[in-house]
Structures are given as C-alpha cells and as structure tokens.
Enzyme design. Structure first.
Site, PDB file in Angstrom:
ATOM      1  CB  CYS A   1     -37.246 -35.127  49.785  1.00 15.96           C
ATOM      2  SG  CYS A   1     -38.010 -35.975  48.251  1.00 15.96           S
TER       3      CYS A   1
ATOM      4  N   GLY B   1     -44.173 -31.907  48.986  1.00 14.64           N
ATOM      5  CA  GLY B   1     -43.763 -30.885  49.301  1.00 14.64           C
ATOM      6  C   GLY B   1     -43.829 -30.738  51.177  1.00 14.64           C
ATOM      7  CB  SER B   2     -42.846 -27.794  53.044  1.00 17.06           C
ATOM      8  OG  SER B   2     -43.989 -27.273  52.788  1.00 17.06           O
TER       9      SER B   2
ATOM     10  CD  GLU C   1     -36.234 -31.088  53.756  1.00 20.28           C
ATOM     11  OE1 GLU C   1     -37.429 -30.786  53.840  1.00 20.28           O
ATOM     12  OE2 GLU C   1     -36.374 -32.068  52.892  1.00 20.28           O
TER      13      GLU C   1
ATOM     14  CD  GLU D   1     -43.980 -39.740  50.294  1.00 17.26           C
ATOM     15  OE1 GLU D   1     -42.943 -39.883  51.266  1.00 17.26           O
ATOM     16  OE2 GLU D   1     -44.845 -41.035  50.663  1.00 17.26           O
TER      17      GLU D   1
ATOM     18  CE  LYS E   1     -49.962 -24.939  43.842  1.00 15.38           C
ATOM     19  NZ  LYS E   1     -48.970 -24.332  43.094  1.00 15.38           N
TER      20      LYS E   1
ATOM     21  CB  VAL F   1     -47.961 -27.444  52.042  1.00 16.60           C
ATOM     22  CG1 VAL F   1     -48.845 -27.016  51.863  1.00 16.60           C
ATOM     23  CG2 VAL F   1     -47.402 -25.757  52.248  1.00 16.60           C
ATOM     24  N   GLY F   2     -47.863 -29.706  54.110  1.00 12.97           N
ATOM     25  CA  GLY F   2     -48.995 -31.068  53.712  1.00 12.97           C
ATOM     26  C   GLY F   2     -49.539 -30.760  55.687  1.00 12.97           C
TER      27      GLY F   2
HETATM   28  P1  NAP Z   1     -43.943 -26.172  49.328  1.00 12.44           P
HETATM   29  O1  NAP Z   1     -43.314 -25.565  49.589  1.00 12.44           O
HETATM   30  O2  NAP Z   1     -44.769 -27.148  50.742  1.00 12.44           O
HETATM   31  O3  NAP Z   1     -44.508 -26.269  48.129  1.00 12.44           O
HETATM   32  C1  NAP Z   1     -45.358 -28.143  47.123  1.00 12.44           C
HETATM   33  C2  NAP Z   1     -46.461 -26.985  46.758  1.00 12.44           C
HETATM   34  O4  NAP Z   1     -47.819 -27.629  47.486  1.00 12.44           O
HETATM   35  C3  NAP Z   1     -46.298 -26.611  45.595  1.00 12.44           C
HETATM   36  O5  NAP Z   1     -47.149 -26.863  44.932  1.00 12.44           O
HETATM   37  C4  NAP Z   1     -46.678 -25.254  46.253  1.00 12.44           C
HETATM   38  O6  NAP Z   1     -47.181 -23.883  45.427  1.00 12.44           O
HETATM   39  C5  NAP Z   1     -48.038 -26.331  46.958  1.00 12.44           C
HETATM   40  N1  NAP Z   1     -48.776 -24.879  48.037  1.00 12.44           N
HETATM   41  C6  NAP Z   1     -47.355 -23.946  48.978  1.00 12.44           C
HETATM   42  N2  NAP Z   1     -48.264 -23.439  49.766  1.00 12.44           N
HETATM   43  C7  NAP Z   1     -50.087 -23.877  49.676  1.00 12.44           C
HETATM   44  C8  NAP Z   1     -51.425 -24.195  50.836  1.00 12.44           C
HETATM   45  N3  NAP Z   1     -51.834 -23.524  51.333  1.00 12.44           N
HETATM   46  N4  NAP Z   1     -52.055 -24.972  50.334  1.00 12.44           N
HETATM   47  C9  NAP Z   1     -51.659 -25.930  48.836  1.00 12.44           C
HETATM   48  N5  NAP Z   1     -50.289 -26.108  48.798  1.00 12.44           N
HETATM   49  C10 NAP Z   1     -49.846 -25.052  48.437  1.00 12.44           C
HETATM   50  O7  NAP Z   1     -42.936 -27.065  48.935  1.00 12.44           O
HETATM   51  P2  NAP Z   1     -41.508 -26.674  48.336  1.00 12.44           P
HETATM   52  O8  NAP Z   1     -40.963 -25.370  48.850  1.00 12.44           O
HETATM   53  O9  NAP Z   1     -41.867 -26.666  46.690  1.00 12.44           O
HETATM   54  O10 NAP Z   1     -40.582 -27.809  47.981  1.00 12.44           O
HETATM   55  C11 NAP Z   1     -39.889 -28.461  48.634  1.00 12.44           C
HETATM   56  C12 NAP Z   1     -40.100 -29.803  50.277  1.00 12.44           C
HETATM   57  O11 NAP Z   1     -40.500 -30.492  49.539  1.00 12.44           O
HETATM   58  C13 NAP Z   1     -39.369 -29.961  50.980  1.00 12.44           C
HETATM   59  O12 NAP Z   1     -39.705 -30.170  52.055  1.00 12.44           O
HETATM   60  C14 NAP Z   1     -38.734 -31.512  50.618  1.00 12.44           C
HETATM   61  O13 NAP Z   1     -38.009 -32.542  51.250  1.00 12.44           O
HETATM   62  C15 NAP Z   1     -40.286 -31.676  49.670  1.00 12.44           C
HETATM   63  N6  NAP Z   1     -40.440 -32.747  49.321  1.00 12.44           N
HETATM   64  C16 NAP Z   1     -40.310 -34.547  49.325  1.00 12.44           C
HETATM   65  C17 NAP Z   1     -40.162 -35.106  48.683  1.00 12.44           C
HETATM   66  C18 NAP Z   1     -40.622 -36.599  48.854  1.00 12.44           C
HETATM   67  O14 NAP Z   1     -41.234 -37.421  48.330  1.00 12.44           O
HETATM   68  N7  NAP Z   1     -40.443 -36.855  49.954  1.00 12.44           N
HETATM   69  C19 NAP Z   1     -39.739 -34.953  46.969  1.00 12.44           C
HETATM   70  C20 NAP Z   1     -39.612 -33.646  46.776  1.00 12.44           C
HETATM   71  C21 NAP Z   1     -39.550 -33.011  47.852  1.00 12.44           C
HETATM   72  P3  NAP Z   1     -45.954 -22.665  45.531  1.00 12.44           P
HETATM   73  O15 NAP Z   1     -45.717 -23.025  44.135  1.00 12.44           O
HETATM   74  O16 NAP Z   1     -47.225 -21.725  45.114  1.00 12.44           O
HETATM   75  O17 NAP Z   1     -45.711 -22.215  46.834  1.00 12.44           O
END
Ligand code: NAP
Ligand code: MG
Length: 490
Positions: free
Chosen positions: A291, A235-236, A392, A257, A182, A239-240
């Site tokens: 990230c 991701g964030s 962040e 991550e 997804k 959610v993590g």
């Molecule tokens: P996010 O809001 O946590 O979304 C990540 C994924 O999780 C998306 O597919 C999202 O779907 C899904 N999601 C949202 N709510 C969920 C729930 N309740 N249950 C399960 N899955 C859910 O993060 P983002 O805003 O897309 O990405 C930015 C973040 O990613 C930043 O914090 C960044 O630091 C981090 N990041 C980390 C790395 C690393 O490797 N450390 C790399 C890249 C990014 P939707 O599309 O519907 O929201």
C-alpha cells in the site's frame, strides 16, 4: 487432514473456541502458488455464517475472563507467541513465498517484523493507560483508564499475510479484547500457520478465533454481527467503504486502511544514486504490491535525463522469478486477477499516450510459463490527469512525471484522492520543510523510500487512504480501547 492431489497437500482448518475445526459446509478452497498455478499450496475452509457465529460466541464468552487479566499477563502470552513464531520463521516465510509470491528474503523480513510487533505489544501491556486529572473537589481522585471494546473483528488483505494480521491482533489482545479474524482467502494457509503459533503458545480458549472464507460471506458477516464491537480493516477502498457503512449502521467502531498512489519527488540537488535505489526498492519490491509502494516518480527537469538513465539501467538488471530461487529479485503478482489488473493498467497507460520505457508485458522465460509474472515497467510522459497517475495499480509500474519546480511537484503529488506515503530526495532544508508541511500524506519520508515503516511509530494515511485512525506504535490503543473517566470520593 490431508487431501491427495498426487503429492500430499494439507487442508487447514478454522480455529474456533480453542479447537481446529472444519467449516460446517464441509467446503474447502485451494490456495494456489502464483509462481506456478499448477501447484496447490494447501486447502482452506470455505466457511459460512454459522461458523462465524460460533467464533463470535466463543470470543464473547472468553472476553469475560480475558479482560480481567492484567496487561502484563496478557503480554506474557504475546511473548510466548513471538517465541513460537521465531522457531517457525523459515517454514512460515517459505509458505508465504509459495502462497503469495514475494521473495523468500522479503517473506522472512515480514515474519521477523511480526515477531518484533508481538514483542513490542507484549511490553505495551505494562505501560500507562491513563492520567490523573485534578478534580475541583479537593478530596476526590479523578483519573482515566482504558477498557477493551469487547470482541473485535479483523479483516486483512493478502499482501502482508503475517505482519498485518499481527499488527491488529497483538494490540487487540494486549488491551483485553478477544478476536475473530478473517484473512484474505488467497493467503489463508500462511495465516493458518501463524494462528497455529498463537494456539501453541497456549492462549486461553476462545480468545483468538480464525475463520477462513470469502469476503462476501465471512467479511460481510463480521461487518453485520451485532456482537462484534469493533472492526479493523485493511484492503481496497471499495470494500473499506462497505465496512464503514455497515459499521455506522449498527453503531460499531471501525478503522480502515486502504490504498495509496504514493509519489516520490527527486529534486535537482538530490543524491541520484540514493533516489534511484529507493525508487526501485519502494516501487518494485514485493512486485509493487504494498500500500506504501512508490507509484509516481516526480523528477525535477535539471536531473530528469540523468535520473531516468540511471533508473533504467538498474531496472534492466532486475531478475524476475520464483520467490524461492536465490537469484530472483522480484516474484510474481499474487494472483491471476492481480496480473490482469496490472496488464490492463499498462494498456491504459499506452492508450492515454504515456511512453513505455521498459517492460509492459508478462515476463517470459524458463520457469515463468505457469506463473503470474510481469515485467518491471517504467513509463514517461505521464501527466497527472491520466488514469495511471490517479488510480492505484498495485503492481511493478513506475510513472515518471517531469516538473520544473518543487511547487509544481507538490501540486501534482497532492492531486490524487489518496494520501498514504510520500518521499522527497533533496539536500535542501527549504525543500524538505515545504514537503513536510504541504504534502498531504500520513507518512512523509525525506531521503528514504516511500515503503518503509517502523512498527513503533503510528501508521496510516490521510484523505481516502484511511478512516483517519492510526495503527501500530502506541497509537493502536486509540482504536482498540475506550477511555473511562473515574471519579472517586471517600
Ligand atoms: P480487498 O479485496 O478489499 O480485500 C481485503 C479483505 O476484505 C479480504 O480479507 C477480503 O476477503 C475482504 N472482503 C472482500 N469483500 C468483502 C466484503 N464484501 N465485505 C467484507 N470483507 C470483504 O483488498 P485486497 O485486494 O485483498 O488488498 C489490496 C488492497 O489493500 C490495496 O488497495 C492496498 O492498497 C490495500 N492495502 C492497504 C494497506 C494499508 O495499510 N493502507 C496495507 C495493505 C494493503 P477475500 O479474501 O475473500 O477477498
Ligand atoms: Mg480480494
């Protein structure tokens, strides 16, 4: 398959059990160009739990045969996917720029990275997976081998819409798992085009399944699904944490991550040109939405003024614009939401008393009216207890922090909940070693920007940046397989 909104905009489908299918709800969601909010890049399926169930069922069934193939045979498929993706590189990169905003050269670089990752893991299919361990019984053979987890669920963010899915899918598949992915809703058109490459390469039915939709429905569905044995999430933090709780509750393996608040330290003896270029590249490319992006710029007092003026001179030159225009160096924020978050952090920084040196508002000018453009922004007089030094931002905002010693720099650099990436610029071996030993980060980089990673090396953070496992390189086998210890006696 086309919807009409003046020009023809394509609707992308789910890929389940080897077929492109609509969501059972028949609902679709538009994917918008952040450089021009009036432009719909494509429509994607707003799937429901039933679609996810079908995908998991298909993956579960396909796993029985897929795991029986040799690693080399599974790797052959990845080579084919790499070749298809290579043929489609420009088209997919263009879609990525249109859908998420990063500049075309960056999008091409990311897509090329995806190709390289596929080829790397194709080769991993032929590497050793275990050890022979001497048994106390001299007539027995004891060894370890690796087995796949089963069906794995992958949840990915929008900032690297090709590379992150591929760095999860490629090892998952080569080690014998089947996949349900997804992607972030905001970049699901790019993801669909990438999945088309897997389909075109002839992957067996059900081995890879692609379900688009919201995080709260499809993401949560992956977390809760009893037939998904492992969940890999990027991701964030918020959610993590939900992924971890849900996975622990039902005994599934998980890997997270998450965010970063990555520092660079510029020592008095640094090559300032190098440090300035790496700070700009690490902090502002991809509009700061990596990230591993540089966020805190800790500078030793002896070179502070010179570094600051060199940095500002170059930041002033940055050309903000549509990612497909050759002269643009920095594209828009990826969404309105992201733009608002960045602007609200800039306001918080000013309210907390940081001094704004450059930028600070929406970028204006011809062609920028309908996009989520923000100026590259630099603050000084930033202290470690400020929100802009702790949270962040995920935008093109640099915070300059002045220190007198490397000890102070390390104390400040470590004074955050995150620990993803960190850089030091110095010529002094003692400084380098202190930084390597004492910096709490999963990636430590000497005289190099915080945001560079290589696909053949382990990637991941310390502290709140990660659940502790590592992705990429040979480290990926640890998450996507389990060890089986075998004892054989005639
Ligand atoms: P996010 O809001 O946590 O979304 C990540 C994924 O999780 C998306 O597919 C999202 O779907 C899904 N999601 C949202 N709510 C969920 C729930 N309740 N249950 C399960 N899955 C859910 O993060 P983002 O805003 O897309 O990405 C930015 C973040 O990613 C930043 O914090 C960044 O630091 C981090 N990041 C980390 C790395 C690393 O490797 N450390 C790399 C890249 C990014 P939707 O599309 O519907 O929201
Ligand atoms: Mg999101």
């Amino acid at each position: 398959m086309t919807l009409s909104t003046g020009t023809q905009v394509k609707t992308y489908l789910n890929y389940i059990n080897g077929k492109w299918v609509s969501a059972s709800s028949n609902e679709i969601a538009p994917s918008v160009n952040p450089a021009n909010k009036n432009e719909v890049v494509g429509y994607v399926q707003r799937s429901s739990k039933e679609d996810l169930d079908l995908a998991v069922e298909a993956a579960k069934k396909a796993q029985i045969q897929w795991r029986k193939l040799s690693g080399a045979a599974r790797g052959e498929y990845l080579y084919k996917v790499a070749n298809v993706l290579e043929q489609r590189l420009d088209d997919i990169a263009k879609t990525m720029t249109e859908e998420m905003g990063k500049t075309f050269p960056e999008a091409k670089g990311e897509t090329a990275r995806g190709i390289a990752i596929l080829r790397y893991y194709a080769g991993e299919g032929m590497r050793k997976v275990g050890d022979v361990i001497p048994s106390t019984d001299s007539e027995a053979l004891m060894f370890t081998t690796r087995v796949p987890l089963g069906v794995v669920g992958l949840i990915t963010p929008w900032n690297f819409p090709v590379a992150i899915p591929i760095w999860k899918m490629a090892p998952a598949l080569v080690y014998g798992n089947t996949v349900v992915i997804k992607p972030a809703l905001e970049t699901s058109v790019t993801a669909a085009k990438m999945v088309e490459c897997f389909a075109e390469a002839g992957l067996p039915t059900g081995v890879l399944n692609f379900v688009t939709g919201s995080g709260s429905v499809i993401g949560q569905g992956i977390i809760d699904h009893p037939d998904i044995s492992g969940i890999s999430f990027t991701g964030s933090d918020q959610v993590g944490k939900q992924v971890a709780q849900g996975a622990v509750a039902r005994g599934a393996k998980y890997q997270l991550e998450m965010g970063g608040k990555n520092p660079v330290f510029v020592a008095d003896d640094a090559d300032l040109e190098q440090a300035v270029d790496a700070t700009i590249s690490g902090g502002l490319r991809s509009t700061g939405q990596k990230c591993t992006a540089t966020s805190r710029v800790i500078v030793q007092s002896g070179v502070y003024d010179e570094f600051k003026s060199k940095l500002l001179a170059k930041v002033r030159e940055i050309k903000v614009g549509h990612g497909l225009h050759a002269e643009s160096w920095m594209g828009p924020c990826a969404s309105e939401n992201q733009l608002e978050t960045v602007l609200s952090y800039i306001e918080k920084g000013m309210a907390e008393g940081a001094t704004l040196l450059h930028g600070g508002k929406r970028a204006e000018g011809e062609g920028l009216e309908n996009g989520y453009f923000v100026e590259p922004t630099v603050f000084e007089d930033v202290y470690s207890n400020m929100i802009i030094a702790q949270e962040e931002i995920f935008g093109p905002v640099l915070a300059l922090i002045k220190v007198d010693t490397i000890e102070q720099a390390l104390e400040i650099a470590n004074d955050v909940q995150y620990g993803l990436s960190a850089s030091i610029f110095t010529q002094n071996i003692g400084n380098m070693l202190s930084f390597i030993n004492e910096m709490d980060a999963g990636l430590v980089r000497i005289n190099a920007e915080s945001a560079g990673v290589e696909l053949q090396a382990p990637f991941g953070g310390l502290k709140q940046s990660s659940s502790g496992s590592r992705e990429q390189g040979q480290a990926a086998i640890e998450f996507f397989t389990a060890i089986k210890t075998v004892f054989v006696k005639a």
